[in-house]
Structures are given as structure tokens and as C-alpha cells.
Design a protein around this motif. Structure first.
Motif, PDB file in Angstrom:
ATOM      1  N   ALA A  96      -5.559   4.806   3.988  1.00 29.07           N
ATOM      2  CA  ALA A  96      -6.711   5.693   3.786  1.00 29.07           C
ATOM      3  C   ALA A  96      -6.243   7.113   3.468  1.00 29.07           C
ATOM      4  O   ALA A  96      -6.797   7.774   2.572  1.00 29.07           O
ATOM      5  CB  ALA A  96      -7.603   5.681   5.023  1.00 29.07           C
ATOM      6  N   GLY A 102      -1.270   5.406  -4.325  1.00 26.51           N
ATOM      7  CA  GLY A 102      -1.783   6.693  -3.862  1.00 26.51           C
ATOM      8  C   GLY A 102      -0.694   7.747  -3.813  1.00 26.51           C
ATOM      9  O   GLY A 102       0.395   7.585  -4.373  1.00 26.51           O
ATOM     10  N   GLN A 137      -3.828   0.695   8.039  1.00 27.49           N
ATOM     11  CA  GLN A 137      -5.118   1.075   7.470  1.00 27.49           C
ATOM     12  C   GLN A 137      -5.263   2.592   7.398  1.00 27.49           C
ATOM     13  O   GLN A 137      -5.773   3.125   6.411  1.00 27.49           O
ATOM     14  CB  GLN A 137      -6.260   0.486   8.298  1.00 27.49           C
ATOM     15  N   TRP A 164       0.812  -1.217   0.000  1.00 28.07           N
ATOM     16  CA  TRP A 164       0.000   0.000   0.000  1.00 28.07           C
ATOM     17  C   TRP A 164       0.845   1.267   0.000  1.00 28.07           C
ATOM     18  O   TRP A 164       0.393   2.329  -0.373  1.00 28.07           O
ATOM     19  CB  TRP A 164      -0.998   0.012   1.170  1.00 28.07           C
ATOM     20  N   ARG A 188      -3.401   7.981   2.090  1.00 27.91           N
ATOM     21  CA  ARG A 188      -2.766   7.985   0.772  1.00 27.91           C
ATOM     22  C   ARG A 188      -3.791   8.064  -0.357  1.00 27.91           C
ATOM     23  O   ARG A 188      -3.512   8.590  -1.419  1.00 27.91           O
ATOM     24  CB  ARG A 188      -1.907   6.733   0.574  1.00 27.91           C
ATOM     25  N   HIS A 189      -4.966   7.486  -0.120  1.00 30.99           N
ATOM     26  CA  HIS A 189      -6.007   7.462  -1.153  1.00 30.99           C
ATOM     27  C   HIS A 189      -7.108   8.484  -0.902  1.00 30.99           C
ATOM     28  O   HIS A 189      -8.159   8.437  -1.542  1.00 30.99           O
ATOM     29  CB  HIS A 189      -6.597   6.056  -1.261  1.00 30.99           C
ATOM     30  N   GLU A 190      -6.864   9.373   0.079  1.00 33.99           N
ATOM     31  CA  GLU A 190      -7.808  10.443   0.422  1.00 33.99           C
ATOM     32  C   GLU A 190      -9.207   9.889   0.698  1.00 33.99           C
ATOM     33  O   GLU A 190     -10.216  10.426   0.243  1.00 33.99           O
ATOM     34  CB  GLU A 190      -7.834  11.504  -0.677  1.00 33.99           C
ATOM     35  N   ARG A 191      -9.240   8.796   1.453  1.00 34.03           N
ATOM     36  CA  ARG A 191     -10.506   8.191   1.866  1.00 34.03           C
ATOM     37  C   ARG A 191     -10.772   8.540   3.326  1.00 34.03           C
ATOM     38  O   ARG A 191      -9.875   8.954   4.059  1.00 34.03           O
ATOM     39  CB  ARG A 191     -10.443   6.659   1.711  1.00 34.03           C
ATOM     40  N   GLU A 192     -12.011   8.306   3.739  1.00 30.95           N
ATOM     41  CA  GLU A 192     -12.378   8.499   5.139  1.00 30.95           C
ATOM     42  C   GLU A 192     -11.603   7.492   5.986  1.00 30.95           C
ATOM     43  O   GLU A 192     -11.391   6.350   5.577  1.00 30.95           O
ATOM     44  CB  GLU A 192     -13.883   8.263   5.295  1.00 30.95           C
ATOM     45  N   LEU A 193     -11.181   7.919   7.171  1.00 30.35           N
ATOM     46  CA  LEU A 193     -10.445   7.021   8.050  1.00 30.35           C
ATOM     47  C   LEU A 193     -11.380   5.923   8.543  1.00 30.35           C
ATOM     48  O   LEU A 193     -12.521   6.191   8.934  1.00 30.35           O
ATOM     49  CB  LEU A 193      -9.847   7.780   9.232  1.00 30.35           C
ATOM     50  N   PRO A 194     -10.915   4.660   8.538  1.00 31.93           N
ATOM     51  CA  PRO A 194     -11.786   3.551   8.920  1.00 31.93           C
ATOM     52  C   PRO A 194     -12.073   3.525  10.421  1.00 31.93           C
ATOM     53  O   PRO A 194     -11.264   3.953  11.235  1.00 31.93           O
ATOM     54  CB  PRO A 194     -10.992   2.308   8.491  1.00 31.93           C
TER      55      PRO A 194
END
Length: 118
Positions: A83, A10, A79, A6, A85-91
Motif C-alpha cells: 500500500a 510502485g 499488505q 510487490w 509503495r502504491h501510495e494507497r490507503e493502508l488496509p
């Protein structure tokens, strides 16, 4: 040790966020070490706090909780980094609730044992 896959995907997040994530990881490791040290201390320094099977069972549970927390801390750190790196919401992680319940249960058990100790 090889770099996780990973880390090659990203975009690199702001270093401040990565460092904050690393500090959180280290805090979880400190908590893990405290659980393991507490289990060892209770077993070695308070042998008369409870009958041996009860004391050993509680100490083993604390040590296993500490080992599990260390493992889950690394997983959670990865994780969060992925997240970011891919500009996603933190899990979401239920580990905090489980750790809280485990520590609270251990505190209650030891409080009862201390009150009942001769």
C-alpha cells in the motif's frame, strides 16, 4: 527465499515508514511468541490448574492463536508495504480485534480456573 513480486512495483516508500512497519511486524511476532510460551508454561508449570482435557484444550487454542498471529503478521506487513509503495490507503485488518478477543477469553478462562483451583 525470493523477493515478493510487490517489491518490484510502485516506488520505494520513505525508509522511516518501512522501518515503522517492520517494528510493528516484530511486535506482532513478540505477541505470537508470548501466546505460544504462555501455552507451554501453563501446560508444564501449572498441571493442577484444571482437569487435563480443559488445560490442554485451552493451551492448544493459545498455541494455535500464536501460530495464526505469526502467519497473519507477515501477510499484514506485506499488505502495508505494498500500500505504501502504491501510495494507497493502508488496509484495515480485523486481526487486532480477533487477537484481543482471544487473549481476553483466555484470561477469563484462566481467572476462573485459578479461582476454582483447590
Amino acid at each position: 527465499m525470493r523477493e515478493p513480486a510487490w517489491r518490484r512495483t510502485g516506488s520505494t516508500p520513505d525508509y522511516r515508514f518501512s522501518l515503522a512497519n517492520e517494528r510493528t511486524f516484530l511486535a506482532w511476532l513478540r505477541t505470537s511468541l508470548a501466546l505460544i510460551a504462555g501455552a507451554l508454561a501453563i501446560d508444564q508449570l501449572a498441571p493442577d490448574i484444571a482437569p487435563a482435557p480443559v488445560r490442554i484444550t485451552v493451551c492448544v487454542i493459545l498455541a494455535v492463536l500464536g501460530a495464526a498471529l505469526a502467519t497473519l503478521a507477515y501477510r499484514r506487513w506485506g499488505q502495508m508495504e505494498a500500500a505504501m509503495r502504491h501510495e494507497r490507503e493502508l488496509p484495515f485488518s480485523g486481526v487486532m480485534l480477533l487477537t484481543t478477543l482471544g487473549v481476553a477469553a483466555a484470561a477469563l478462562v484462566f481467572a476462573v480456573l485459578i479461582l476454582l483451583a483447590p
